[in-house]
Design an enzyme around this catalytic site. Structure first.
Site, PDB file in Angstrom:
ATOM      1  N   ASP A 110     -44.417 -33.498  -1.573  1.00  0.00           N
ATOM      2  CA  ASP A 110     -44.298 -34.267  -0.466  1.00  0.00           C
ATOM      3  C   ASP A 110     -43.199 -35.507  -0.929  1.00  0.00           C
ATOM      4  O   ASP A 110     -42.440 -35.631  -0.185  1.00  0.00           O
ATOM      5  CB  ASP A 110     -45.723 -34.631  -0.156  1.00  0.00           C
ATOM      6  CG  ASP A 110     -46.817 -35.032  -0.972  1.00  0.00           C
ATOM      7  OD1 ASP A 110     -46.439 -34.914  -2.149  1.00  0.00           O
ATOM      8  OD2 ASP A 110     -47.736 -35.658  -0.634  1.00  0.00           O
ATOM      9  N   GLU A 137     -49.742 -41.057 -10.528  1.00  0.00           N
ATOM     10  CA  GLU A 137     -50.639 -41.794 -10.037  1.00  0.00           C
ATOM     11  C   GLU A 137     -50.658 -43.483 -10.560  1.00  0.00           C
ATOM     12  O   GLU A 137     -50.815 -44.323 -10.042  1.00  0.00           O
ATOM     13  CB  GLU A 137     -52.015 -41.509 -10.183  1.00  0.00           C
ATOM     14  CG  GLU A 137     -52.300 -40.187  -9.457  1.00  0.00           C
ATOM     15  CD  GLU A 137     -52.311 -40.116  -7.959  1.00  0.00           C
ATOM     16  OE1 GLU A 137     -52.301 -41.249  -7.219  1.00  0.00           O
ATOM     17  OE2 GLU A 137     -52.505 -39.065  -7.172  1.00  0.00           O
ATOM     18  N   THR A 183     -44.133 -44.710  -1.521  1.00  0.00           N
ATOM     19  CA  THR A 183     -45.295 -43.711  -1.196  1.00  0.00           C
ATOM     20  C   THR A 183     -46.412 -44.354  -1.281  1.00  0.00           C
ATOM     21  O   THR A 183     -47.502 -43.698  -0.400  1.00  0.00           O
ATOM     22  CB  THR A 183     -45.181 -42.512  -2.196  1.00  0.00           C
ATOM     23  OG1 THR A 183     -45.886 -41.582  -1.395  1.00  0.00           O
ATOM     24  CG2 THR A 183     -45.942 -42.615  -3.480  1.00  0.00           C
ATOM     25  N   GLU A 207     -58.759 -31.701   5.105  1.00  0.00           N
ATOM     26  CA  GLU A 207     -57.868 -31.713   3.979  1.00  0.00           C
ATOM     27  C   GLU A 207     -56.730 -30.258   4.098  1.00  0.00           C
ATOM     28  O   GLU A 207     -55.609 -30.482   3.799  1.00  0.00           O
ATOM     29  CB  GLU A 207     -58.498 -31.313   2.873  1.00  0.00           C
ATOM     30  CG  GLU A 207     -57.852 -31.540   1.445  1.00  0.00           C
ATOM     31  CD  GLU A 207     -57.505 -32.940   1.355  1.00  0.00           C
ATOM     32  OE1 GLU A 207     -56.611 -33.099   0.389  1.00  0.00           O
ATOM     33  OE2 GLU A 207     -57.650 -33.912   2.061  1.00  0.00           O
ATOM     34  N   GLU A 212     -51.779 -40.695   5.720  1.00  0.00           N
ATOM     35  CA  GLU A 212     -50.051 -40.237   6.034  1.00  0.00           C
ATOM     36  C   GLU A 212     -50.077 -39.960   7.520  1.00  0.00           C
ATOM     37  O   GLU A 212     -49.060 -40.249   8.081  1.00  0.00           O
ATOM     38  CB  GLU A 212     -50.161 -38.812   5.289  1.00  0.00           C
ATOM     39  CG  GLU A 212     -49.809 -38.861   3.917  1.00  0.00           C
ATOM     40  CD  GLU A 212     -51.042 -38.979   2.981  1.00  0.00           C
ATOM     41  OE1 GLU A 212     -50.799 -39.379   1.934  1.00  0.00           O
ATOM     42  OE2 GLU A 212     -52.304 -39.150   3.468  1.00  0.00           O
TER      43      GLU A 212
END
Length: 830
Positions: A292, A147, A490, A386, A404
């Site tokens: 992902d 992160e 991303t 979710e 997304e």
């Protein structure tokens, strides 16, 4: 959007310069073809409405941005319901969720490049000055490597690049001397100790000041595939901009190590691994949470750096995903070592990025299909939850304002020009306005069924969600930069393709011996993939385009074909198609053979080839639908077999027991067979069990604890219960009206650590109300936690035993009565 890395080869350099032009040409061709009215029945959006939506998305960003700056800065995040900042170590802890926080003004850094895209140079300059003045990284805080890299390192690099761009193009910010690049380098060095592992795969967490010497990190072993595989874009850019190769070298080594850990039989990856041994901890393989962005960075590393090996690796993984994970529009996790076995009965919202990645890689048809599935989930539940089950019921009800789905919508619109995607974006925008907007920013939704808000606004809302909405409704001339010259990370930060020209002579990229030519091959794109509306409704208007030369004349389609129609039989015969009966003629099964030599003409032969392709598609779709139905049935049966029971006696004197349905957890031990846990129940104080200790900890030991969902993770509650000596934990749902009778079984997920040794079950609110009522009626209520199947067997065994006892008693009573009766002389002797 691809671009090859600079090298000594002039040919490679020329190819690199041509790639953006080729992709732009591809997008132009797709747009021109898709503009035909016959292929796009969706109502086109007017320029006026599109401009209004663009401005509304701008206002949404500023509503959230000003709420953060006025009420939360310099905190990492805004808490929109409390209207104050979230600080690490000050705001009540959310457990491992807080590893994204480093007290480094994350939301502002993450939002910097969005300000540039909006054309707000003055606010961007002001924000950059604040970051340079206020943000520092020398803190004794453990943060997530993943992160921190994508949000902070990526945010600083993108802002630095755009600041220098504005200096040249807009004649502003001449005072800026690269301070944010130096900040990114400082932060990069603080992340590097995480890479000191046996495999070269980085640890999941690192202390910004102490590195891996923090005592809390001594047992650090596990990380997720996405966590380790989403480093290279930012670290390569950092190395190329600073001239310091160490960052790129470490990131390449991590990617190489991950590649070696793939399953050689399936080419799939797991989701959690040991960074020292390289052993897989979780072998689930899909495209959602935990894995992902690893796929995303394989492809984008090829685009940004031009290293062919990443394209080859992406293609290998992609083919495996489409072979094992993809089920039509659905993407269901499998086991990497047993890829025909499904490992989950639900999908999570993070997989919504996948259609966007498919667009970038050139595979439009499945992108359209999966996006359509996601859109229907959104329409069904208002907001995309979710996670949802294979029959599209809610598994996890939260909605965190994730980007997304909007990201994929944006890329599909760019690739097709289909105004359907503008309408989808409009619906997403209006839904956020209605259900997420609050007076102090935008709040995540705790459960899409109730619309209840959560005191949370992640930094990606400003960095990605509103950015992609703004880009979707913007024309190229509305933007001050050409986004086709950049790669989106991303986190939607912009890295210019020109980075490849800077080169990195200290590292060798070519490893051609590990891949064969098949890894680089791309099939001829069928024109049917360019018509999203036809892909969305394949059985209503079957696709007519294909790689071979097409004809404008009317022809027989596979969907319309009827074997009993003589004209149809004559038509397929003219196409060069021969039909041979298979098995019993009464069953009507035939096998089709096609040959150009038997066709009436070359044109008829090409029509026959198209007919055969359509027939294969129809057969595949039918078999996939049947398979999907079987899988749904099987998964539902598995859910029933895995459901738990919380059983108790109806009253103090009764021998009759009843059971309430409960869901299991993924992080606690499973009760196999006739195993059970029995004990008195007691409520946690505080009820949500999220503090460091329970107020009634002394009373909890040896009992079954009951706590309510919310405020912290399930596994945090379990650890607290275990610490207090509880035998087991029952978690009550906090969503009013939820019921196990009407909703799919809920299985609680953990954090990848398996240190909980007591059983933990989840109970929906209606069942929880019944148990709470029993606790009021019976202050010393004793319950038994076991498998629901075993409870039913236990009850059947009790009933059988009672029936046998009753029958035996009746027989004994009858025998006694018979013996006591006076004997009568028979009327006749025979």
């Amino acid at each position: 959007m691809g671009k090859m890395m600079g090298s000594t080869s002039s040919l490679v350099a020329q190819q690199r310069l041509l790639l953006p032009t080729l992709v732009s040409l591809f997008l132009l061709i797709v747009t021109v073809i898709s503009d035909d009215a016959s292929t796009i029945p969706t109502q086109n959006m007017s320029h006026k409405e599109r401009a209004e939506l663009r401005e509304e998305s701008r206002e949404m960003f500023y509503h959230a941005y000003h709420a953060y700056m006025e009420n939360a800065y310099p905190a990492d995040e805004l808490m929109p319901l409390s209207c104050k900042g979230r600080y690490r170590g000050v705001t009540p802890s959310r457990g491992d969720m807080d590893d994204i926080l480093g007290n480094f003004s994350m939301t502002l850094v993450d939002a910097l490049d969005t300000l540039v895209l909006l054309g707000d140079f003055a606010e961007f300059e002001h924000a950059v000055k604040l970051v340079i003045r206020d943000v520092q990284f020398d803190s004794d805080i453990i943060v997530s490597v993943f992160e921190t890299n994508i949000r902070m390192v990526g945010g600083l690099l993108s802002a630095h690049i755009l600041a220098e761009y504005l200096q040249k193009q807009a004649d502003v910010m001449h005072w800026y001397k690269g301070e944010m690049l130096e900040m990114a380098r400082d932060l990069g060095y603080r992340l590097l100790p995480a890479f000191n592992t046996t495999t070269g795969i980085p640890h999941a967490r690192v202390n910004l000041r102490l590195g891996m010497k923090d005592p809390q990190l001594k047992k650090s072993r596990e990380t997720c595939t996405a966590c380790a595989g989403t480093i290279l874009l930012e670290f390569a850019a950092l190395s190329r901009l600073t001239g310091d190769p160490i960052f790129e070298v470490r990131a390449h080594a991590a990617m190489d190590a991950l590649w070696k850990l793939r399953h050689r039989g399936s080419d799939l990856m797991g989701t959690v691994l040991n960074v020292h041994s390289g052993d897989w901890v979780r072998r689930d393989s899909g495209v959602g949470a935990g894995i992902d962005s690893y796929y995303e960075y394989l492809f984008k590393s090829y685009v940004l750096l031009g290293d062919d090996k990443y394209l080859a690796r992406f293609n290998r993984h992609y083919n495996a995903v489409m072979k094992y994970v993809s089920e039509g529009p659905m993407l269901l996790d499998v086991l990497m070592h047993r890829p025909h076995a499904k490992s989950r009965n639900f999908m999570d919202s993070l997989l919504a990025f996948w259609p966007g990645l498919q667009v970038l890689s050139g595979d439009l048809k499945p992108a359209v299909q999966t996006h359509e599935m996601l859109y229907q989930v959104m329409q069904m539940h208002t907001l995309i939850p979710e996670a949802w089950t294979v029959d599209f019921q809610i598994h996890w009800g939260q909605h965190h304002l994730r980007p997304e789905f909007i990201e994929s919508t944006y890329f599909l619109y760019r690739a097709t020009g289909d105004h359907h995607y503008l309408q989808v974006g409009k619906r997403a925008l209006k839904t956020l306005q209605k259900y997420a907007k609050v007076s102090c920013g935008y709040a995540a939704v705790n459960d899409v069924r109730t619309g209840k808000h959560e005191d949370r606004m992640d930094s990606f809302v400003l960095s990605e969600t509103f950015k992609y909405l703004f880009l979707l409704f913007s024309e190229p001339q509305d933007l001050i930069i050409n986004v086709d010259e950049f790669v989106f990370t991303t986190e939607a930060h912009l890295l210019p393709l020109s980075i490849a020209q800077l080169g990195n002579s200290t590292f060798s990229f070519r490893q051609s011996d590990e891949h064969n030519v098949l890894d680089f091959m791309r099939t001829c794109p069928s024109s049917n993939k360019l018509f999203p509306e036809k892909v969305r409704k394949p059985l209503r208007n079957f696709i007519t385009g294909s790689c071979p030369r097409t004809t404008t004349g009317k022809r027989l389609s596979a969907l319309d074909f009827q074997a009993s129609n003589a004209d149809h039989l004559r038509a397929v015969y003219d196409m060069g198609i021969t039909m041979v009966s298979v098995g019993d003629r009464s069953q009507g099964k035939v096998r089709l053979f096609h040959s150009f030599y038997n066709a009436k003409s070359q044109e008829e032969g090409e029509m026959g080839l198209q007919f055969m392709q359509e027939m294969l598609e129809l057969t595949k779709m039918q078999s996939m639908n049947q398979l999907a139905q079987l899988q749904v049935r099987k998964l539902q049966e598995n859910c029933a077999n895995n459901s738990m029971a919380v059983a108790y006696a109806l009253d103090d004197q009764s021998q009759d027991w009843t059971a309430l349905m409960a869901g299991p957890s993924h992080f606690s031990p499973e009760l196999f067979g006739d195993m059970f846990v029995e004990g008195d129940v007691t409520l946690a104080h505080p009820f949500r069990a999220c503090d460091d200790t329970l107020q009634n900890a002394d009373f909890v030991a040896g009992k079954i604890l009951v706590a309510e969902r919310g405020d912290c993770t399930f596994v945090s509650k379990a650890r607290l219960a275990q610490k207090a000596g509880a035998l087991a934990l029952i978690v009550f749902d906090n969503v009013s009206g939820s019921s196990g009778e009407t909703q799919p079984m809920f299985a609680m997920s953990g954090d990848g650590k398996y240190d909980v040794a007591i059983p933990v079950v989840f109970m929906y609110s209606q069942e929880a109300t019944k148990l709470a009522g029993a606790m009021v009626r019976q202050p010393k209520l004793r319950v038994r936690i076991m498998k629901m199947v075993e409870f039913k067997r236990w009850q059947l065994a009790k009933e059988a035993h009672q029936n046998e006892a009753a029958a035996a008693a009746a027989a004994a009573a009858a025998s006694t009565a018979t013996a006591a009766m006076p004997k009568k002389k028979p009327d006749k002797e025979l």
